[in-house]
Structures are given as structure tokens and as C-alpha cells.
Design a protein around this motif. Structure first.
Motif, PDB file in Angstrom:
ATOM      1  N   UNK A   1       0.818  -1.226   0.000  1.00  0.00           N
ATOM      2  CA  UNK A   1       0.000   0.000   0.000  1.00  0.00           C
ATOM      3  C   UNK A   1       0.850   1.273   0.000  1.00  0.00           C
ATOM      4  N   UNK A   2       2.035   1.181  -0.588  1.00  0.00           N
ATOM      5  CA  UNK A   2       2.913   2.347  -0.650  1.00  0.00           C
ATOM      6  C   UNK A   2       2.675   3.148  -1.936  1.00  0.00           C
ATOM      7  N   UNK A   3       2.157   2.488  -2.956  1.00  0.00           N
ATOM      8  CA  UNK A   3       1.771   3.160  -4.196  1.00  0.00           C
ATOM      9  C   UNK A   3       0.453   2.556  -4.678  1.00  0.00           C
ATOM     10  N   UNK A   4      -0.135   3.186  -5.697  1.00  0.00           N
ATOM     11  CA  UNK A   4      -1.384   2.709  -6.270  1.00  0.00           C
ATOM     12  C   UNK A   4      -1.183   2.517  -7.769  1.00  0.00           C
ATOM     13  N   UNK A   5      -1.684   1.423  -8.318  1.00  0.00           N
ATOM     14  CA  UNK A   5      -1.607   1.187  -9.761  1.00  0.00           C
ATOM     15  C   UNK A   5      -2.999   1.182 -10.357  1.00  0.00           C
ATOM     16  N   UNK A   6      -3.175   1.883 -11.494  1.00  0.00           N
ATOM     17  CA  UNK A   6      -4.504   1.867 -12.114  1.00  0.00           C
ATOM     18  C   UNK A   6      -4.738   0.509 -12.786  1.00  0.00           C
TER      19      UNK A   6
END
Length: 367
Positions: A343-348
Motif C-alpha cells: 500500500x505504498x503506491x497505487x496502480x490503475x
């Protein structure tokens, strides 16, 4: 019929009491700038912070002129450029700013030639009078709520006087080329406030004067060695107080006053500098904490490298990260999956050219 303003040439002088008021604020402003500079020198994210703060400045300065484009949208634009005039103006601002910074850092002074060259860059494929980019105006312009000069809040000096006013401004910035340098009586922070206001009052171009005048702020701070890299910008603070900003500039032109009110403008400018230096210090501090907290959760060297790259490009694709990390695409994908799982980045959810977002950093830079 309203007439063009008979703008006084520089320099201007202040009484001792007013100068004392300025210098009390100058002491605080320079201390905050020095504090920010020192923190940046030892920061592990200093290069990426300067990149992002420069983009943020480009967005904020164009927003003052009425564009609606956001910092997040421009981060996405870095991945795939769109032929949108608002984004074109931000990209142009970035290039004009870089041109000016490169010139100053190479040892060139702020000159009329540099100002005209930056204006050409600023106006490329943008709205407005691009046909006269790089050339001082040949017709009378005015500032006002309508397209009718009778409603103007300010009418700048007549076009035939542009060369005289700009020569005077260049000499004020750099000193007379054929005379011994006089002892400078005003601190550089006071002087840059004067330079910005005078440039805006001259209004030498048909379009782009506001943006170019704000670029001059950082260039003069660099030239006077108050800052040693382009890490400090004022447009975010000026955009927050846009109406007061314009009102203070109008007061300098004696609009609604018997005499030009330089005192209120310079106090406003110095207060904005103090607030902005503190604000950027907080942004840098939060960005550092986010970076270090992230590193503590990661073990693999490749993933740490990808995490670091996302601080320069908080919106990125695998292809983009290949360029900045020199890692193979499968390695980058594996690292990105791990960062998403943590949960450190978000990917579409795109199948091709999937974008990954470092939303915590975007929020820090946007706040």
C-alpha cells in the motif's frame, strides 16, 4: 479618457523608518531561506524535491493567470503529453524557467536579451499574442476586467517608451556597465520585490508578463546568491492571495492612492516569502520522512531503487522507470507489485502502459 501611467524610473528610495520595518522582516525571511537551504543540502531527496517544486511553481504561476490545470494533471502529462493549451502553457513555463536558471548558473546576468528569449519560450504554441513573442509591444495595452480601455484598472506606459524602461530595469538589476558599482543600499529581498513590481508595471509584452515577472523573482534570488539552486518559488503563496497580490501591485502604481504605495507591496512580498519558506521546509521534511519510512519497509535493492525513482516521477509507467533506474522491465514490475501490496503506491487497472501513483508524495507537494 484614462491615460497611460507615468511610471517613475528606478531606483526608488525609502525613509529610514520604512527601511527599518523592511529589515526586521528581511532578517526573518533570510533566516528561513537559509534554514531551507541547509536542510536541502543534506536531504536524501534533494534532487527530486527540486524537480517537483519546479513543476509545482510552473503550475501555480500559470494558475494565477486563470488556468485550471493541477499539479497532479501535470505529473500525468509527464507520462503522455496532451495538446491541451493549459498544459502547453505550464510546459512552456518550465522550459523558460530552465532557460533562465541555466543562464544564471552559467554566470550570465539577467539581461533584456535573456528576458526576450524566455518570452519566446513562454509563448510557443500558447494562447495570446504569439506572433509578437520576444518583442516588446508596439501597441498600447491595459489591465482591466473588460476588453474596453475605459474600464481599465491600469494602463501601462506607452509602447514607444518600452526600450527606455527596460534599459532602466536592466541597469537597476545589474548596475551600470560603465560605472563603478555603487554600494547597494537595499537588501536583495527588498530589491527583488521592486524588480518584480516594476516589470509588471512596465508590462513590456502583449502577453505573458505575469508569468515572466515571476520567473524573474527566482532568477534574481539566484543571481544575488540568496539561494544557490532553484529551490524557492513564490507563486504558490501569490496564487493563494491572488486578489491581494493584484491589489498591492495596483497600489504601487498609485491606483486609489495619491502616491505609489511601495511600502505595503514590499511588506506583503516579504511576509509571503517568510510563509513560503516555512511551507516548503515542511514539504521537504514530510517528503524525507515518507522516503525513509518507505525504505524501512523494503529489503530488495531493486525495489529501493524503484521507490527512489518514484520520488522524481510520482506518476510513472514501467517504461518510464526503465529510463530512470536502468533496471529490466520484469524487475521493475516485480518491485512495483511489492510496493502496491504494501500500500505504498497505487496502480490503475489499465492492461497496457499501466500507471503507478505515489499519492502520499503528490499530496505532500500539493498541500
Amino acid at each position: 479618457m484614462k491615460k497611460p501611467y507615468n511610471l517613475p524610473f528606478l531606483p526608488i528610495t525609502f525613509d529610514p523608518e520604512t527601511e527599518l520595518l523592511f529589515y526586521k522582516k528581511v532578517v526573518e525571511a533570510t533566516a528561513e531561506l537559509e534554514r531551507l537551504k541547509q536542510k536541502l543540502h543534506y536531504s536524501i531527496v534533494n534532487e527530486s524535491f527540486i524537480q517537483l517544486i519546479t513543476l509545482h511553481e510552473s503550475v501555480q504561476s500559470t494558475r494565477i493567470e486563470g488556468t485550471q490545470v493541477t499539479f497532479s494533471e501535470m505529473l500525468e502529462d509527464n507520462v503522455e503529453e496532451e495538446p491541451d493549451w493549459e498544459k502547453i502553457e505550464v510546459r512552456n513555463y518550465q522550459r523558460a524557467l530552465k532557460m533562465g536558471v541555466d543562464a544564471i548558473q552559467t554566470g550570465y546576468p539577467i539581461t533584456e536579451r535573456l528576458i526576450r528569449d524566455m518570452h519566446i519560450e513562454l509563448m510557443k504554441d500558447a494562447r495570446g499574442s504569439t506572433s509578437s513573442s520576444g518583442a516588446y509591444r508596439k501597441i498600447q495595452n491595459f489591465i482591466g476586467p473588460t476588453k474596453n480601455i475605459k474600464d481599465a484598472s491600469y494602463i501601462p506606459p506607452e509602447p514607444q517608451l518600452m526600450d527606455d524602461y527596460m534599459t532602466n530595469l536592466e541597469r537597476y538589476i545589474n548596475g551600470h556597465p560603465y560605472q563603478a558599482k555603487e554600494a547597494e543600499t537595499l537588501h536583495s529581498l527588498i530589491k527583488v520585490a521592486v524588480i518584480h513590481a516594476q516589470f509588471e508595471s512596465i508590462h513590456p509584452f502583449l502577453d505573458g508578463n505575469g508569468r515572466l515577472g515571476r520567473i524573474l523573482i527566482v532568477l534574481y534570488l539566484l543571481q544575488s546568491e540568496l539561494i544557490d539552486s532553484p529551490f524557492f518559488f513564490l507563486s504558490e503563496e501569490l496564487e493563494k492571495e491572488r486578489f491581494k497580490y493584484y491589489a498591492m501591485l495596483d497600489a504601487v502604481r498609485a491606483s486609489g492612492h495619491k502616491e505609489p504605495d511601495w511600502k505595503s507591496w514590499i511588506v506583503f512580498f516579504l511576509d509571503a516569502t517568510i510563509r513560503m519558506a516555512k511551507h516548503q521546509y515542511r514539504k521537504l521534511d514530510e517528503a524525507e520522512k515518507l522516503f525513509n519510512e518507505g525504505l524501512s519497509k523494503i529489503e530488495q535493492p531493486a525495489t529501493k531503487k524503484v521507490w527512489g525513482a518514484l520520488f522524481s516521477s510520482p506518476v510513472a509507467t514501467v517504461h518510464q522507470l526503465q529510463k530512470t533506474t536502468d533496471l529490466a522491465a520484469p524487475t521493475i514490475r516485480k518491485s512495483l507489485r511489492q510496493l502496491v501490496e504494501l500500500n505504498m503506491i497505487f496502480g490503475n487497472d489499465r492492461k497496457r502502459n499501466r500507471k503507478f501513483y505515489q499519492y502520499d508524495l503528490i499530496r505532500i507537494m500539493s498541500d
